[in-house]
Design an enzyme around this catalytic site. Structure first.
Site, PDB file in Angstrom:
ATOM      1  N   ASP A  52       0.853  -1.064  -0.207  1.00 37.21           N
ATOM      2  CA  ASP A  52      -0.042   0.254  -0.507  1.00 37.21           C
ATOM      3  C   ASP A  52       0.795   1.645   0.281  1.00 37.21           C
ATOM      4  OD1 ASP A  52      -1.576   1.880   0.692  1.00 37.21           O
ATOM      5  OD2 ASP A  52      -2.519   1.041   2.000  1.00 37.21           O
ATOM      6  N   ASN A  79       2.806   2.398 -10.732  1.00 37.90           N
ATOM      7  CA  ASN A  79       1.843   2.351 -11.692  1.00 37.90           C
ATOM      8  C   ASN A  79       0.506   2.960 -10.680  1.00 37.90           C
ATOM      9  OD1 ASN A  79      -0.308   1.468 -14.017  1.00 37.90           O
ATOM     10  ND2 ASN A  79      -0.516   0.460 -12.021  1.00 37.90           N
ATOM     11  N   SER A 130       2.330   8.891 -16.045  1.00 37.14           N
ATOM     12  CA  SER A 130       2.197   9.921 -15.461  1.00 37.14           C
ATOM     13  C   SER A 130       0.488   9.967 -16.300  1.00 37.14           C
ATOM     14  CB  SER A 130       2.626  10.962 -15.944  1.00 37.14           C
ATOM     15  OG  SER A 130       2.163  12.032 -16.148  1.00 37.14           O
ATOM     16  N   TYR A 144      -6.134  16.599  -9.511  1.00 39.43           N
ATOM     17  CA  TYR A 144      -5.858  15.018 -10.388  1.00 39.43           C
ATOM     18  C   TYR A 144      -4.614  15.573 -10.886  1.00 39.43           C
ATOM     19  CZ  TYR A 144      -4.895  11.722 -13.282  1.00 39.43           C
ATOM     20  OH  TYR A 144      -4.552  11.056 -14.255  1.00 39.43           O
ATOM     21  N   LYS A 148      -0.317  14.696 -11.354  1.00 40.13           N
ATOM     22  CA  LYS A 148       0.236  14.233 -12.557  1.00 40.13           C
ATOM     23  C   LYS A 148       0.663  15.213 -12.752  1.00 40.13           C
ATOM     24  CE  LYS A 148      -1.956  10.512 -12.921  1.00 40.13           C
ATOM     25  NZ  LYS A 148      -0.863   9.464 -11.962  1.00 40.13           N
TER      26      LYS A 148
END
Length: 269
Positions: A52, A79, A130, A144, A148
Site C-alpha cells: 500500500d 503505477n 503519468s 488529479y 500528475k
C-alpha cells in the site's frame, strides 16, 4: 532473468503489465493493497505481495521480499494511483491529502526504497505512470492534474540525478484507457449546496463522455511500458494511445488560450 516490481496490479494497467512482462520471461513482483483475490500468483515466476503506497512498512516489506525472492529488481513501475475530480471546495483536507499521498508521496517513497538497491548495482530503470493529464488539464481536475504535473516534474528532475548512476527514468503518458478509472479508481466530490458549480459538473460529464468514446485497452499501455523499460537511449516520455498522441501534439502546437478554448468548445457541445 530480469525482474520488475509493479505497484497497483489488482486490475487495469498494472495487471496487464504484469501479464505482459511475465509473457516475456521476466520475474514479476506484483504488488497491491489486497492480495486475497489476485490470480497472478497462479503464474510461474510471479510473486504477489502486499504493498500500500500509503503504508511505509508495507513498502519496505514488499521491496525486501521481492529482492530476497528473485535476487534483484531491475525495473520499478510506479503505477498505483487514482483520480480525484470535482470542485475544490467539495473536497475535505483529508481527501486532498489522500490524493497527493497516493499519487505523489507514495510514488516517491516506493522509489526511495528501491533506489539504494539500484544504486549499489549501478543499473535499473524507473517507469512512472503519468497521464495526458500531466501535460494538459480538464475541468474540475485540480487535484488529479496537480498530482500528475508533479509526477512529470519529479521524474524529469530524477532523470538528471540518477543517469550518472546508471539508473534510467521513464514517463508513460496514457490517454483514455478502458479500466476501472471511472469506478473504484475515481473519487468524485460534489456538494449539493455548491450549485454554482453544477453547470461545470454537467459539462465535465459531457467532455469525458466524448474523450472516452474510444478508449485504448490496458494492454496498449502495457506494450508502451514494455518499450519504455527496454528501449535504449535517453528518451524520457512515452505516449500511450492514439488520443494521447493527438491531444499532446495539439497542446504542444497551440498557445494556452487556443488550447483551453478548444476544451471549452468540447464542453459546450
Amino acid at each position: 532473468m530480469p525482474t520488475i516490481l509493479i505497484t497497483g496490479t489488482s486490475s487495469g494497467i498494472g495487471k496487464a503489465t504484469a501479464v505482459r512482462f511475465h509473457s516475456e520471461g521476466w520475474n514479476v513482483i506484483a504488488t497491491m493493497r489486497d492480495t486475497s483475490a489476485s490470480d497472478l500468483a497462479d503464474l510461474d515466476n510471479v510473486l504477489v505481495t502486499r504493498l500500500d503506497v500509503a503504508d511505509s512498512a508495507s513498502i519496505t516489506a514488499a521491496v525486501t521480499a521481492g529482492i530476497e525472492h528473485f535476487g534483484a529488481i531491475d525495473v520499478l513501475l510506479n503505477n498505483a494511483g487514482y483520480g480525484a475530480y470535482g470542485p475544490l471546495e467539495a473536497f475535505s483536507t483529508d481527501r486532498i491529502r489522500r490524493q497527493f499521498d497516493t499519487n505523489v508521496i507514495g510514488l516517491l517513497e516506493v522509489t526511495q526504497t528501491v533506489l539504494p538497491h539500484m544504486r549499489r548495482r549501478r543499473t535499473g530503470t524507473i517507469v512512472n505512470i503519468s497521464s495526458i493529464g500531466g501535460q494538459i488539464t480538464f475541468p474540475l481536475g485540480t487535484l488529479y492534474h496537480g498530482t500528475k504535473f508533479a509526477v512529470e516534474g519529479l521524474s524529469e528532475a530524477l532523470h538528471y540525478e540518477l543517469e550518472p548512476l546508471g539508473i534510467r527514468v521513464r514517463i508513460v503518458e496514457p490517454g483514455m484507457i478502458k479500466t476501472d478509472f471511472g469506478g473504484r479508481s475515481f473519487d468524485f466530490a460534489m456538494d449539493g449546496r455548491l450549485t454554482d458549480y453544477a453547470t461545470s459538473v454537467e459539462a465535465m460529464g459531457r467532455l469525458f463522455g466524448r474523450l472516452a468514446s474510444n478508449p485504448s485497452s490496458p494492454e496498449v499501455v502495457a506494450d508502451v511500458i514494455w518499450q519504455a523499460a527496454n528501449a535504449p537511449g535517453a528518451q524520457l516520455r512515452f505516449r500511450a494511445g492514439p488520443d494521447a498522441a493527438d491531444l499532446l501534439d495539439r497542446r504542444k502546437a497551440q498557445d494556452d488560450a487556443t488550447f483551453i478554448n478548444s476544451i471549452k468548445a468540447l464542453m459546450a457541445e
